[in-house]
Design a protein around this motif. Structure first.
Motif, mmCIF file in Angstrom:
data_model
loop_
_atom_site.group_PDB
_atom_site.id
_atom_site.type_symbol
_atom_site.label_atom_id
_atom_site.label_comp_id
_atom_site.label_asym_id
_atom_site.label_seq_id
_atom_site.Cartn_x
_atom_site.Cartn_y
_atom_site.Cartn_z
ATOM 1 N N GLU A 17 53.748 35.911 41.826
ATOM 2 C CA GLU A 17 54.607 36.462 42.889
ATOM 3 C C GLU A 17 54.628 35.558 44.120
ATOM 4 O OE1 GLU A 17 52.730 40.204 43.510
ATOM 5 O OE2 GLU A 17 53.360 41.020 41.555
ATOM 6 N N GLY A 18 53.965 34.411 44.046
ATOM 7 C CA GLY A 18 53.980 33.477 45.164
ATOM 8 C C GLY A 18 52.926 33.747 46.220
ATOM 9 N N ARG A 19 51.899 34.511 45.868
ATOM 10 C CA ARG A 19 50.859 34.850 46.852
ATOM 11 C C ARG A 19 49.488 34.495 46.297
ATOM 12 N NH1 ARG A 19 51.081 40.896 48.125
ATOM 13 N NH2 ARG A 19 51.350 41.065 45.879
ATOM 14 N N LEU A 20 48.605 34.078 47.210
ATOM 15 C CA LEU A 20 47.215 33.828 46.834
ATOM 16 C C LEU A 20 46.408 35.087 47.130
ATOM 17 C CD1 LEU A 20 44.841 32.062 45.935
ATOM 18 C CD2 LEU A 20 44.690 31.205 48.296
ATOM 19 N N MET A 21 45.960 35.743 46.070
ATOM 20 C CA MET A 21 45.167 36.964 46.206
ATOM 21 C C MET A 21 43.742 36.663 45.736
ATOM 22 S SD MET A 21 47.481 39.099 47.298
ATOM 23 C CE MET A 21 46.653 40.693 47.148
ATOM 24 N N LEU A 22 42.766 36.992 46.583
ATOM 25 C CA LEU A 22 41.367 36.723 46.238
ATOM 26 C C LEU A 22 40.538 37.989 46.384
ATOM 27 C CD1 LEU A 22 40.968 33.227 47.937
ATOM 28 C CD2 LEU A 22 41.215 33.731 45.485
ATOM 29 N N PRO A 23 39.490 38.106 45.545
ATOM 30 C CA PRO A 23 38.721 39.348 45.508
ATOM 31 C C PRO A 23 37.529 39.346 46.471
ATOM 32 C CG PRO A 23 38.105 37.960 43.661
ATOM 33 C CD PRO A 23 39.139 37.187 44.453
ATOM 34 N N ARG A 24 37.369 40.481 47.121
ATOM 35 C CA ARG A 24 36.242 40.660 48.035
ATOM 36 C C ARG A 24 35.585 42.001 47.733
ATOM 37 N NH1 ARG A 24 37.485 40.170 54.322
ATOM 38 N NH2 ARG A 24 38.402 42.201 53.953
ATOM 39 N N ALA A 35 36.278 36.010 39.593
ATOM 40 C CA ALA A 35 36.500 37.440 39.775
ATOM 41 C C ALA A 35 35.605 38.233 38.821
ATOM 42 C CB ALA A 35 37.959 37.777 39.521
ATOM 43 N N VAL A 36 35.021 39.279 39.335
ATOM 44 C CA VAL A 36 34.162 40.155 38.540
ATOM 45 C C VAL A 36 34.548 41.596 38.849
ATOM 46 C CG1 VAL A 36 32.196 38.576 38.364
ATOM 47 C CG2 VAL A 36 32.417 40.044 40.367
ATOM 48 N N SER A 37 34.107 42.499 38.012
ATOM 49 C CA SER A 37 34.428 43.903 38.239
ATOM 50 C C SER A 37 33.293 44.631 38.956
ATOM 51 C CB SER A 37 34.736 44.601 36.915
ATOM 52 O OG SER A 37 33.675 44.419 36.001
ATOM 53 N N ARG A 38 32.174 43.913 39.165
ATOM 54 C CA ARG A 38 31.034 44.524 39.853
ATOM 55 C C ARG A 38 30.346 43.442 40.680
ATOM 56 N NH1 ARG A 38 25.578 45.182 38.844
ATOM 57 N NH2 ARG A 38 24.679 47.165 39.506
ATOM 58 N N CYS A 39 30.060 43.750 41.951
ATOM 59 C CA CYS A 39 29.463 42.769 42.846
ATOM 60 C C CYS A 39 28.014 42.494 42.440
ATOM 61 C CB CYS A 39 29.515 43.277 44.286
ATOM 62 S SG CYS A 39 28.697 42.174 45.459
ATOM 63 N N GLY A 40 27.687 41.206 42.258
ATOM 64 C CA GLY A 40 26.327 40.842 41.892
ATOM 65 C C GLY A 40 25.348 40.981 43.034
ATOM 66 N N GLU A 48 38.226 44.600 46.387
ATOM 67 C CA GLU A 48 39.466 44.597 47.153
ATOM 68 C C GLU A 48 40.133 43.235 46.965
ATOM 69 O OE1 GLU A 48 37.738 45.165 50.981
ATOM 70 O OE2 GLU A 48 37.814 47.357 50.833
ATOM 71 N N TRP A 49 41.416 43.252 46.691
ATOM 72 C CA TRP A 49 42.169 41.994 46.559
ATOM 73 C C TRP A 49 42.913 41.743 47.849
ATOM 74 C CZ3 TRP A 49 41.901 38.419 42.689
ATOM 75 C CH2 TRP A 49 41.087 38.790 41.606
ATOM 76 N N ILE A 50 42.581 40.622 48.495
ATOM 77 C CA ILE A 50 43.084 40.304 49.828
ATOM 78 C C ILE A 50 44.004 39.092 49.721
ATOM 79 C CG2 ILE A 50 42.408 39.766 52.195
ATOM 80 C CD1 ILE A 50 41.028 42.294 51.270
ATOM 81 N N GLU A 51 45.182 39.187 50.338
ATOM 82 C CA GLU A 51 46.061 38.009 50.380
ATOM 83 C C GLU A 51 45.510 37.016 51.389
ATOM 84 O OE1 GLU A 51 50.205 38.725 51.045
ATOM 85 O OE2 GLU A 51 50.711 36.598 50.852
ATOM 86 N N ARG A 52 45.393 35.763 50.969
ATOM 87 C CA ARG A 52 44.846 34.707 51.821
ATOM 88 C C ARG A 52 45.906 33.642 52.059
ATOM 89 N NH1 ARG A 52 40.767 35.878 54.613
ATOM 90 N NH2 ARG A 52 40.567 33.644 54.906
ATOM 91 N N PRO A 53 45.893 33.041 53.263
ATOM 92 C CA PRO A 53 46.767 31.881 53.464
ATOM 93 C C PRO A 53 46.345 30.749 52.532
ATOM 94 C CG PRO A 53 45.745 32.599 55.539
ATOM 95 C CD PRO A 53 45.075 33.357 54.428
ATOM 96 N N MET A 54 47.299 29.985 52.066
ATOM 97 C CA MET A 54 46.973 28.863 51.182
ATOM 98 C C MET A 54 46.623 27.646 52.025
ATOM 99 S SD MET A 54 49.347 29.234 47.807
ATOM 100 C CE MET A 54 50.725 30.194 48.433
ATOM 101 N N ARG A 55 45.482 27.767 52.682
ATOM 102 C CA ARG A 55 44.938 26.654 53.460
ATOM 103 C C ARG A 55 43.505 26.441 53.003
ATOM 104 N NH1 ARG A 55 48.567 24.793 56.756
ATOM 105 N NH2 ARG A 55 47.019 23.238 57.280
ATOM 106 N N ALA A 56 43.115 25.170 52.897
ATOM 107 C CA ALA A 56 41.821 24.857 52.302
ATOM 108 C C ALA A 56 41.391 23.467 52.733
ATOM 109 C CB ALA A 56 41.933 24.928 50.775
#
Ligand SMILES: [Zn+2]
Length: 132
Positions: A17-24, A35-40, A48-56
């Protein structure tokens, strides 16, 4: 693309969809990658999936001169990088625009856009990074 229902499905769906989504983690707030389904760290199963700017920044890179499997669609040479996404520390594999063939610098700021890598008959969403 094939159906993708793994833990990283929101990442791939976001790219499509043109978005960078990352899990927190919804419990402790740690960024979770891969990505995991349970926090280690805290055991929470709330992701939670958070949209992030594509800057790195560039963490590492390599320029490929010889073709190998699944790179048939790419012009040689091409530059692959591992990018550290700003403000979350997640590292993603991607491609860097290499039109000027200037060696990348570790720590260099880059900005991404969504492109595609043709693999066989499929177009896989890919982050293509550029300097600046
Ligand atoms: Zn956690």
């Amino acid at each position: 693309m094939d159906a993708n229902d793994g833990a990283d499905a929101p990442y791939w769906n976001g790219l499509a969809e043109g978005r960078l989504m990352l899990p927190r983690c919804g419990g402790c707030g740690d960024w979770l990658w891969p990505a995991v389904s349970r926090c280690g760290a805290c055991g929470s199963e709330t992701v939670e999936w958070i949209e992030r700017p594509m800057r790195a920044t560039i963490f590492s890179w390599t320029r490929t001169w010889h073709r190998f499997g699944f790179t048939e669609s790419l012009d040689l040479p091409f530059v692959s990088i591992v990018a550290t996404v700003d403000d979350c520390g997640i590292r993603l594999l991607g491609r860097l625009d290499d039109l000027e063939r200037i060696d990348p610098v570790i720590g260099e700021a880059i900005a991404g856009r969504i492109g595609a890598t043709r693999v066989g008959t499929r177009d896989i969403p890919t982050i293509i990074w550029s300097r600046g």
